[in-house]
Design a protein around this motif. Sequence first.
Motif, PDB file in Angstrom:
ATOM      1  N   UNK A  79       0.851  -1.183   0.000  1.00 55.52           N
ATOM      2  CA  UNK A  79       0.000   0.000   0.000  1.00 55.52           C
ATOM      3  C   UNK A  79       0.889   1.236   0.000  1.00 55.52           C
ATOM      4  N   UNK A  80       1.093   1.817  -1.183  1.00 57.68           N
ATOM      5  CA  UNK A  80       1.910   3.021  -1.287  1.00 57.68           C
ATOM      6  C   UNK A  80       1.054   4.272  -1.181  1.00 57.68           C
ATOM      7  N   UNK A  81      -0.128   4.265  -1.839  1.00 58.48           N
ATOM      8  CA  UNK A  81      -1.089   5.360  -1.723  1.00 58.48           C
ATOM      9  C   UNK A  81      -2.427   4.867  -2.259  1.00 58.48           C
ATOM     10  N   UNK A  82      -3.481   5.076  -1.475  1.00 56.11           N
ATOM     11  CA  UNK A  82      -4.833   4.689  -1.898  1.00 56.11           C
ATOM     12  C   UNK A  82      -5.833   5.259  -0.915  1.00 56.11           C
ATOM     13  N   UNK A  86     -10.248  -1.428  -1.255  1.00 61.09           N
ATOM     14  CA  UNK A  86     -10.877  -1.871  -2.508  1.00 61.09           C
ATOM     15  C   UNK A  86     -10.226  -1.188  -3.715  1.00 61.09           C
ATOM     16  N   UNK A  87      -9.959   0.114  -3.602  1.00 62.83           N
ATOM     17  CA  UNK A  87      -9.299   0.836  -4.682  1.00 62.83           C
ATOM     18  C   UNK A  87      -7.889   0.332  -4.924  1.00 62.83           C
ATOM     19  N   UNK A  88      -7.180   0.028  -3.837  1.00 63.49           N
ATOM     20  CA  UNK A  88      -5.825  -0.487  -3.945  1.00 63.49           C
ATOM     21  C   UNK A  88      -5.813  -1.844  -4.636  1.00 63.49           C
ATOM     22  N   UNK A  89      -6.719  -2.727  -4.220  1.00 65.52           N
ATOM     23  CA  UNK A  89      -6.778  -4.067  -4.828  1.00 65.52           C
ATOM     24  C   UNK A  89      -7.153  -3.989  -6.307  1.00 65.52           C
TER      25      UNK A  89
END
Length: 174
Positions: A79-82, A86-89
Amino acid sequence: MGGPLIVVPVSALAVWRGCSESGVMAGDATAPDDYDRACAVDGLAGVITVGENGAQALVLADEPATSCYLPERRAFLRWLAADSEAGLRAAAEAVLAAPATEWEECGAWVSDGPAVLMDSAEAGSELGIEYPGGGMPAQASVPLPVGRWRVRATHTKVDEENWVGLVQLVPTES
């Protein structure tokens, strides 16, 4: 100590010593300890030895970002930025599916089965021991099959809200 994160085979946890007073970072020694060796990995990922029996660990280098393992993709998601999980995945799936994704080749890793994702500063033998001030060392099981893997990694900005880090294991011929 703040990472990097490392994936240590369950079979080698007892010999992963982490950060020690006899190391360079936390002590005044000249010989690097396990944590020092993990910190020395250049690039987005790399492989180092664990103990003296030929075991190997995978270092998720750079920063100690919140990370998880996606077994169906054989990839570590960072997880760098989100704005949301759900958006990250969704961003990660887009990066994994895109043929134009630029990957950094990070070497080869031989695994002997299940592993543990953890902070490289922790000693493997102390994962189940409570800290003096309370709390337990963070760790996550990695249901990894025995295999030989080509390791590749990327940090990709997918859109304005989502920037993912991925370290993927690609099976190789034995």
